[in-house]
Motif scaffolding. Sequence first.
Motif, PDB file in Angstrom:
ATOM      1  N   PRO A 103       0.816  -1.229   0.000  1.00 13.13           N
ATOM      2  CA  PRO A 103       0.000   0.000   0.000  1.00 13.13           C
ATOM      3  C   PRO A 103       0.845   1.273   0.000  1.00 13.13           C
ATOM      4  N   ASN A 104       1.967   1.246   0.718  1.00 12.65           N
ATOM      5  CA  ASN A 104       2.815   2.421   0.771  1.00 12.65           C
ATOM      6  C   ASN A 104       3.469   2.707  -0.582  1.00 12.65           C
ATOM      7  N   VAL A 105       3.845   1.666  -1.313  1.00 13.06           N
ATOM      8  CA  VAL A 105       4.452   1.853  -2.634  1.00 13.06           C
ATOM      9  C   VAL A 105       3.487   2.561  -3.574  1.00 13.06           C
ATOM     10  N   TYR A 106       2.234   2.125  -3.592  1.00 13.13           N
ATOM     11  CA  TYR A 106       1.244   2.757  -4.468  1.00 13.13           C
ATOM     12  C   TYR A 106       0.996   4.214  -4.071  1.00 13.13           C
ATOM     13  N   LEU A 107       0.923   4.469  -2.761  1.00 12.02           N
ATOM     14  CA  LEU A 107       0.694   5.847  -2.323  1.00 12.02           C
ATOM     15  C   LEU A 107       1.870   6.747  -2.677  1.00 12.02           C
ATOM     16  N   LEU A 109       4.089   6.432  -5.115  1.00 13.48           N
ATOM     17  CA  LEU A 109       4.145   6.672  -6.556  1.00 13.48           C
ATOM     18  C   LEU A 109       3.066   7.668  -6.989  1.00 13.48           C
ATOM     19  N   ALA A 110       1.864   7.488  -6.466  1.00 17.25           N
ATOM     20  CA  ALA A 110       0.786   8.423  -6.800  1.00 17.25           C
ATOM     21  C   ALA A 110       1.100   9.826  -6.297  1.00 17.25           C
ATOM     22  N   TYR A 111       1.584   9.905  -5.069  1.00 20.55           N
ATOM     23  CA  TYR A 111       1.880  11.209  -4.475  1.00 20.55           C
ATOM     24  C   TYR A 111       2.987  11.917  -5.251  1.00 20.55           C
ATOM     25  N   CYS A 112       4.018  11.192  -5.652  1.00 19.35           N
ATOM     26  CA  CYS A 112       5.141  11.812  -6.368  1.00 19.35           C
ATOM     27  C   CYS A 112       4.694  12.365  -7.715  1.00 19.35           C
ATOM     28  N   CYS A 113       3.892  11.595  -8.446  1.00 19.98           N
ATOM     29  CA  CYS A 113       3.426  12.059  -9.761  1.00 19.98           C
ATOM     30  C   CYS A 113       2.547  13.298  -9.639  1.00 19.98           C
ATOM     31  N   ILE A 114       1.607  13.262  -8.711  1.00 20.91           N
ATOM     32  CA  ILE A 114       0.691  14.398  -8.573  1.00 20.91           C
ATOM     33  C   ILE A 114       1.410  15.618  -8.014  1.00 20.91           C
ATOM     34  N   GLN A 115       2.347  15.407  -7.076  1.00 25.15           N
ATOM     35  CA  GLN A 115       3.110  16.518  -6.534  1.00 25.15           C
ATOM     36  C   GLN A 115       3.963  17.167  -7.613  1.00 25.15           C
ATOM     37  N   ALA A 116       4.522  16.382  -8.531  1.00 23.53           N
ATOM     38  CA  ALA A 116       5.288  16.945  -9.643  1.00 23.53           C
ATOM     39  C   ALA A 116       4.403  17.818 -10.523  1.00 23.53           C
ATOM     40  N   ALA A 117       3.172  17.361 -10.784  1.00 23.01           N
ATOM     41  CA  ALA A 117       2.245  18.164 -11.588  1.00 23.01           C
ATOM     42  C   ALA A 117       1.889  19.470 -10.882  1.00 23.01           C
ATOM     43  N   THR A 168     -11.775   7.166  -2.489  1.00 16.49           N
ATOM     44  CA  THR A 168     -12.710   7.640  -3.513  1.00 16.49           C
ATOM     45  C   THR A 168     -12.611   9.147  -3.698  1.00 16.49           C
ATOM     46  N   CYS A 169     -12.498   9.873  -2.587  1.00 15.59           N
ATOM     47  CA  CYS A 169     -12.396  11.331  -2.673  1.00 15.59           C
ATOM     48  C   CYS A 169     -11.105  11.749  -3.371  1.00 15.59           C
ATOM     49  N   TYR A 170     -10.007  11.105  -3.010  1.00 16.73           N
ATOM     50  CA  TYR A 170      -8.719  11.422  -3.627  1.00 16.73           C
ATOM     51  C   TYR A 170      -8.746  11.109  -5.123  1.00 16.73           C
ATOM     52  N   LEU A 171      -9.317   9.979  -5.480  1.00 13.85           N
ATOM     53  CA  LEU A 171      -9.396   9.575  -6.881  1.00 13.85           C
ATOM     54  C   LEU A 171     -10.239  10.554  -7.690  1.00 13.85           C
ATOM     55  N   LEU A 289       0.974  13.382 -15.923  1.00 13.87           N
ATOM     56  CA  LEU A 289       1.451  13.006 -14.589  1.00 13.87           C
ATOM     57  C   LEU A 289       0.288  12.688 -13.651  1.00 13.87           C
ATOM     58  N   VAL A 290      -0.753  13.508 -13.700  1.00 16.29           N
ATOM     59  CA  VAL A 290      -1.911  13.259 -12.836  1.00 16.29           C
ATOM     60  C   VAL A 290      -2.603  11.960 -13.229  1.00 16.29           C
ATOM     61  N   PHE A 291      -2.677  11.676 -14.527  1.00 13.38           N
ATOM     62  CA  PHE A 291      -3.305  10.425 -14.975  1.00 13.38           C
ATOM     63  C   PHE A 291      -2.548   9.205 -14.440  1.00 13.38           C
ATOM     64  N   VAL A 292      -1.217   9.255 -14.494  1.00 13.64           N
ATOM     65  CA  VAL A 292      -0.422   8.158 -13.931  1.00 13.64           C
ATOM     66  C   VAL A 292      -0.667   8.051 -12.432  1.00 13.64           C
ATOM     67  N   GLY A 293      -0.736   9.201 -11.749  1.00 15.53           N
ATOM     68  CA  GLY A 293      -1.032   9.178 -10.316  1.00 15.53           C
ATOM     69  C   GLY A 293      -2.391   8.578 -10.013  1.00 15.53           C
ATOM     70  N   VAL A 294      -3.381   8.866 -10.859  1.00 14.15           N
ATOM     71  CA  VAL A 294      -4.721   8.311 -10.666  1.00 14.15           C
ATOM     72  C   VAL A 294      -4.702   6.789 -10.797  1.00 14.15           C
ATOM     73  N   LEU A 295      -3.915   6.283 -11.719  1.00 18.61           N
ATOM     74  CA  LEU A 295      -3.807   4.830 -11.872  1.00 18.61           C
ATOM     75  C   LEU A 295      -3.266   4.184 -10.595  1.00 18.61           C
ATOM     76  N   PHE A 296      -2.272   4.800 -10.000  1.00 19.71           N
ATOM     77  CA  PHE A 296      -1.726   4.261  -8.760  1.00 19.71           C
ATOM     78  C   PHE A 296      -2.734   4.374  -7.624  1.00 19.71           C
ATOM     79  N   ILE A 297      -3.504   5.463  -7.575  1.00 18.89           N
ATOM     80  CA  ILE A 297      -4.540   5.588  -6.542  1.00 18.89           C
ATOM     81  C   ILE A 297      -5.594   4.502  -6.722  1.00 18.89           C
ATOM     82  N   TRP A 298      -5.963   4.244  -7.969  1.00 16.60           N
ATOM     83  CA  TRP A 298      -6.964   3.223  -8.250  1.00 16.60           C
ATOM     84  C   TRP A 298      -6.496   1.838  -7.799  1.00 16.60           C
ATOM     85  N   LYS A 299      -5.188   1.579  -7.903  1.00 17.32           N
ATOM     86  CA  LYS A 299      -4.625   0.300  -7.475  1.00 17.32           C
ATOM     87  C   LYS A 299      -4.326   0.253  -5.983  1.00 17.32           C
TER      88      LYS A 299
END
Length: 379
Positions: A103-107, A109-117, A168-171, A289-299
């Motif tokens: 769970p931490n790996v997915y979070l 990765l998602a956080y890094c992509c969205i933070q970069a955007a 769900t809210c984050y996604l 970048l946000v789209f990639v982050g959304v994929l990680f949030i979904w997983k």
Amino acid sequence: MTDVTKTRKPLSVVTKLCYGIGGIGPDVIFLVFGAYTSTFLVQVAQKNGYMISSAALCLVTLAGSLTVAFGTTERKDISSTSGGEGDAKSLLRTLKTVLTFRPNVYLLLAYCCIQAAVSITHGAIALYVEYSLDREDQIENVILASMVSSALAMPVVAFVVSKIGKKTCYLCSQLVAIPLFIGLQFVPRGSLAVYAIVIGLGFSSGAHFFIPWTLMSDIIEDCYLQTKERLDTAFFAVLFSTNSVGITVGLITATVGLEIGGYEIGSCFQPESVGSAMRTLLSIFTSALVFVGVLFIWKFPITEERQKEIMEAVKKRKLASASQHDASQPNGSLSDMNQEVLIPEETSSSIPNGLQEEDKLVSSDTDLSVLSVCKESAV
């Protein structure tokens, strides 16, 4: 059994304010640093302005640090109350556990992509308004609208989280940001429609600043249930590092975009390619970048059902801890214990109810033979 809600004193309003004020400094620095990176390149700020803003940032950071240092206290019994068993683990093994926990790996990765955007937006929005929209007079207002909307989004996001859940809210909040980023590509020159997009992105950024930190608490508890180790500090330290990595990647990407667009530092006139580069940077790169982050949030594996299971396990652990605490306390006072030992039950029941306390001791109705029984019980 002791009620769990009564065994732990809730935080006071002053303590909550101390924690809140202490966290203002780093967030303000990251936000304003990205904004002033752009204004430095645009040359809209003078030397005095930079000196004043730098002094203000230093004062905010100092106030936050002093508030945390003198307004909060460190728990001395954290090792006994946390239930952890991982104090003797080495640093490398701890990092391995944290960085390989699914769970931490997915979070992260998602956080890094969205933070970069988000960092790209903070670093390039002033240039976008200047050279893509030809509205130099609106730069400060656009940046202010972005920051204010991010701040106002916090209570709204907290309310939505309580209704539909964290994941769900984050996604949903990040899915909404994708068309908003793409919309920056099609805003006409001179149009003020950019305010609507920036405000919407501000609310999306507010969700990004709020929800991942609440998800981290679920990750920590889930890790404890699986490994029986409390690694709170390591989890939050890695998340802070990921935040810094995302900001660095975003600002570097914005700088590379300027180089590709042909930006000339110090020049009063910039080529048309700079405006086109800013549109591409703020629309295509950020949305990707946000789209990639959304994929990680979904997983992300901790769903609402799993979160309920974690909270139930935490509640049971607290109840067990409270039971052990009650069992370790004395069962009664010394006088109560002596009374139970020295006075047999049949003797106390033989005393008439109407007698006064002193009469109970000297009454002729009392069977004095019980004194020998009391002596044997005492011995």
